[in-house]
Design a protein around this motif. Structure first.
Motif, PDB file in Angstrom:
ATOM      1  N   HIS A 134       0.765  -1.382   0.242  1.00 48.85           N
ATOM      2  CA  HIS A 134       0.156  -0.083   0.000  1.00 48.85           C
ATOM      3  C   HIS A 134       0.888   1.319  -0.036  1.00 48.85           C
ATOM      4  O   HIS A 134       0.680   2.447  -0.547  1.00 48.85           O
ATOM      5  CB  HIS A 134      -0.588   0.046   1.106  1.00 48.85           C
ATOM      6  CG  HIS A 134      -1.980   1.357   1.112  1.00 48.85           C
ATOM      7  ND1 HIS A 134      -2.915   1.035   0.609  1.00 48.85           N
ATOM      8  CD2 HIS A 134      -1.772   2.241   1.983  1.00 48.85           C
ATOM      9  CE1 HIS A 134      -3.826   2.396   0.547  1.00 48.85           C
ATOM     10  NE2 HIS A 134      -3.272   2.900   1.499  1.00 48.85           N
ATOM     11  N   HIS A 224      -5.616   6.168   0.232  1.00 47.40           N
ATOM     12  CA  HIS A 224      -6.466   5.482   0.876  1.00 47.40           C
ATOM     13  C   HIS A 224      -7.224   4.884  -0.724  1.00 47.40           C
ATOM     14  O   HIS A 224      -7.697   4.391  -0.421  1.00 47.40           O
ATOM     15  CB  HIS A 224      -8.317   6.087   1.246  1.00 47.40           C
ATOM     16  CG  HIS A 224      -7.799   6.580   3.008  1.00 47.40           C
ATOM     17  ND1 HIS A 224      -6.966   7.406   3.855  1.00 47.40           N
ATOM     18  CD2 HIS A 224      -7.781   5.707   4.257  1.00 47.40           C
ATOM     19  CE1 HIS A 224      -6.399   7.799   5.017  1.00 47.40           C
ATOM     20  NE2 HIS A 224      -7.171   6.351   5.106  1.00 47.40           N
ATOM     21  N   ARG A 225      -6.583   5.857  -1.748  1.00 43.68           N
ATOM     22  CA  ARG A 225      -6.460   5.321  -2.991  1.00 43.68           C
ATOM     23  C   ARG A 225      -8.596   4.815  -3.357  1.00 43.68           C
ATOM     24  O   ARG A 225      -9.116   4.494  -3.613  1.00 43.68           O
ATOM     25  CB  ARG A 225      -6.619   3.422  -3.367  1.00 43.68           C
ATOM     26  CG  ARG A 225      -5.524   3.476  -3.231  1.00 43.68           C
ATOM     27  CD  ARG A 225      -3.981   4.663  -3.472  1.00 43.68           C
ATOM     28  NE  ARG A 225      -3.526   3.194  -3.748  1.00 43.68           N
ATOM     29  CZ  ARG A 225      -2.014   2.868  -2.377  1.00 43.68           C
ATOM     30  NH1 ARG A 225      -2.124   3.647  -1.756  1.00 43.68           N
ATOM     31  NH2 ARG A 225      -0.615   3.017  -2.744  1.00 43.68           N
ATOM     32  N   GLU A 226      -9.154   6.610  -2.761  1.00 39.54           N
ATOM     33  CA  GLU A 226     -10.329   6.922  -3.076  1.00 39.54           C
ATOM     34  C   GLU A 226     -10.485   8.191  -3.578  1.00 39.54           C
ATOM     35  O   GLU A 226      -9.817   9.018  -3.734  1.00 39.54           O
ATOM     36  CB  GLU A 226     -10.919   6.498  -1.650  1.00 39.54           C
ATOM     37  CG  GLU A 226     -10.840   5.616  -0.967  1.00 39.54           C
ATOM     38  CD  GLU A 226     -11.775   5.665   0.539  1.00 39.54           C
ATOM     39  OE1 GLU A 226     -11.481   5.126   1.475  1.00 39.54           O
ATOM     40  OE2 GLU A 226     -11.638   6.809   1.173  1.00 39.54           O
ATOM     41  N   TYR A 239     -15.035   6.232  -4.750  1.00 44.63           N
ATOM     42  CA  TYR A 239     -15.110   4.913  -5.570  1.00 44.63           C
ATOM     43  C   TYR A 239     -13.713   4.826  -6.054  1.00 44.63           C
ATOM     44  O   TYR A 239     -12.871   5.457  -4.752  1.00 44.63           O
ATOM     45  CB  TYR A 239     -14.386   5.330  -7.114  1.00 44.63           C
ATOM     46  CG  TYR A 239     -16.037   6.203  -7.057  1.00 44.63           C
ATOM     47  CD1 TYR A 239     -17.467   5.182  -7.774  1.00 44.63           C
ATOM     48  CD2 TYR A 239     -16.484   7.324  -7.837  1.00 44.63           C
ATOM     49  CE1 TYR A 239     -18.734   5.350  -7.972  1.00 44.63           C
ATOM     50  CE2 TYR A 239     -17.906   7.834  -7.850  1.00 44.63           C
ATOM     51  CZ  TYR A 239     -18.679   7.135  -7.781  1.00 44.63           C
ATOM     52  OH  TYR A 239     -20.280   7.471  -8.569  1.00 44.63           O
ATOM     53  N   LYS A 240     -12.728   3.633  -5.753  1.00 43.70           N
ATOM     54  CA  LYS A 240     -11.282   2.612  -5.768  1.00 43.70           C
ATOM     55  C   LYS A 240     -11.254   3.220  -6.253  1.00 43.70           C
ATOM     56  O   LYS A 240     -11.632   3.104  -7.631  1.00 43.70           O
ATOM     57  CB  LYS A 240     -11.623   1.067  -5.790  1.00 43.70           C
ATOM     58  CG  LYS A 240     -11.860   0.937  -4.782  1.00 43.70           C
ATOM     59  CD  LYS A 240     -11.413   1.749  -3.259  1.00 43.70           C
ATOM     60  CE  LYS A 240     -11.309   0.389  -1.682  1.00 43.70           C
ATOM     61  NZ  LYS A 240     -10.373   1.033  -1.059  1.00 43.70           N
ATOM     62  N   GLU A 242      -6.984   4.138  -8.794  1.00 42.34           N
ATOM     63  CA  GLU A 242      -6.089   3.579  -8.498  1.00 42.34           C
ATOM     64  C   GLU A 242      -4.446   4.737  -9.179  1.00 42.34           C
ATOM     65  O   GLU A 242      -5.418   5.656 -10.377  1.00 42.34           O
ATOM     66  CB  GLU A 242      -5.638   2.385  -9.782  1.00 42.34           C
ATOM     67  CG  GLU A 242      -6.071   1.253  -9.065  1.00 42.34           C
ATOM     68  CD  GLU A 242      -7.046   0.202 -10.028  1.00 42.34           C
ATOM     69  OE1 GLU A 242      -7.297  -1.265  -9.274  1.00 42.34           O
ATOM     70  OE2 GLU A 242      -5.968   0.404 -11.310  1.00 42.34           O
TER      71      GLU A 242
END
Length: 365
Positions: A134, A224-226, A239-240, A242
């Motif tokens: 992470h 948090h990759r959000e 939403y997730k 990248e």
């Protein structure tokens, strides 16, 4: 005279018989054999390792009994005295028994301790590998983590072979290595979050304007990759996301594969067919703050004089790969991109920060 001679002969025979009876009665062979048997038993139970002091005494007494026994056997049997031989053999027997008991206790305690430590390290490795995926460590610490993982697997093999003392020693080494890796990670996290007050200010400002104008806005939380969508100051969707493969920290120059941080706005909506990433929302990177920062970095020699600032940062589709893979853009799953694209319009605020949440709210080491 003859009668006296016969009487003396009888006395001599009786005395000889008595000495033989005494010899047989005091023969230490049974004591020696019993001591030898228990000493071998203690050795087979690794008492020399797990109850070293008691086992050493048992061995010392046994060796002394054997030495004296050999010396006494050199004498004519009338003059042999086996009291010390038997005493040393009995002492050896006592300490052998004690060493077996103590060794069994120590092995049990050590085994319990090792089981606890193995369980703890197993969890540590899982957590550290998760953190490294992470929030990547530097190359050395990543190598150290891989090496610790290999050492741990080798240690498990030794544990199954009941080599507990060796396992305990190797556990000491692994625990030290993991403690250093944890300290490194803690330093990285604390250093990363030193800009949290700035990030919070940007997030608060963006949400306040959303509430004030009854409008949509987008917050991208890199840590948090959000990708968070607000409407009228209220959270609507998460939403997730990248990011760029080198996402930690702000974007410095074109090609560094970092995702920029700042307050932006959508300047172009790219529909399906006009982008290779399904659908895309182009933002106005670099903004004025980015340009000033870029010139400052160049002036101070932090980046090469030939470096370019870069552009074409988007929120786009084709996400869902489970890794950070872009050149600096924010990638969403196509289904999520459909939803975001539908509510988006040019001029809509997009704020990208290192984290929208403080360090104390995050479950880290």
């Amino acid at each position: 005279m003859k009668k006296i001679t016969i009487a003396l002969g009888v006395l001599i025979v009786l005395a000889t018989v008595w000495e033989i009876v005494k010899y047989n009665k005091n023969n230490p062979l049974e004591s020696i054999n019993q001591a030898s048997s228990y000493l071998s038993n203690a050795k087979s139970r690794n008492a020399s390792k797990y109850s070293a002091e008691l086992y050493a005494k048992a061995s010392e007494y046994f060796d002394s009994s054997i030495l004296i026994w050999h010396e006494e056997n050199k004498k004519f049997f009338f003059f042999r005295k086996y009291d010390k031989v038997k005493m040393y053999a009995e002492n050896s027997l006592f300490y052998s028994k004690e060493s077996i008991i103590k060794s069994t206790e120590n092995v049990s305690k050590l085994n319990n301790d090792i089981n606890y430590r193995i369980s703890k390290i197993s969890l540590q490795l899982v957590e550290l590998k998760k953190y490294n995926n992470h929030f990547p460590f530097n190359e050395k610490r990543t190598h150290d983590l891989t090496r610790s993982d290999l050492k741990f697997n080798e240690l498990i093999i030794l544990y199954k072979q009941s080599k507990f003392l060796l396992v305990s020693e190797k556990l000491d080494t692994i625990e030290t290595d993991l403690a250093l890796i944890e300290a490194h990670f803690q330093y990285l996290i604390e250093d990363y979050f030193k800009d949290y007050s700035k990030w919070k200010s940007m997030v608060d400002k963006t949400i306040f304007e959303s509430k004030k104008n009854s409008s949509y806005c987008i917050i991208v939380d890199k840590f948090h990759r959000e990708c968070l969508v607000y409407r009228s100051g209220l959270l609507q969707n998460i939403y997730k996301a990248e990011l760029g493969s080198n996402w930690i920290g702000d974007k410095n120059f074109q090609g560094d594969k970092s995702t920029p941080e700042g307050i932006y706005k959508i300047i172009t909506k790219k529909s399906e067919g006009s982008t290779k990433y399904y659908k895309a929302l182009l933002i106005n990177y670099p903004n004025e703050d980015d340009k000033k920062r870029f010139l400052h970095l160049k002036k101070n020699g932090i980046i090469k004089p030939t470096a370019n600032i870069g552009n074409l940062i988007e929120i786009h589709g084709h996400g869902g790969k489970g890794i950070d893979w872009t050149d600096g853009c924010v990638a969403l799953h196509n289904d999520d991109m459909d939803e975001l694209y539908r509510i988006s319009k040019t001029g809509m605020k997009v704020t990208i920060v290192g984290s929208a949440k403080p360090l104390k709210s995050i479950n880290v080491i």
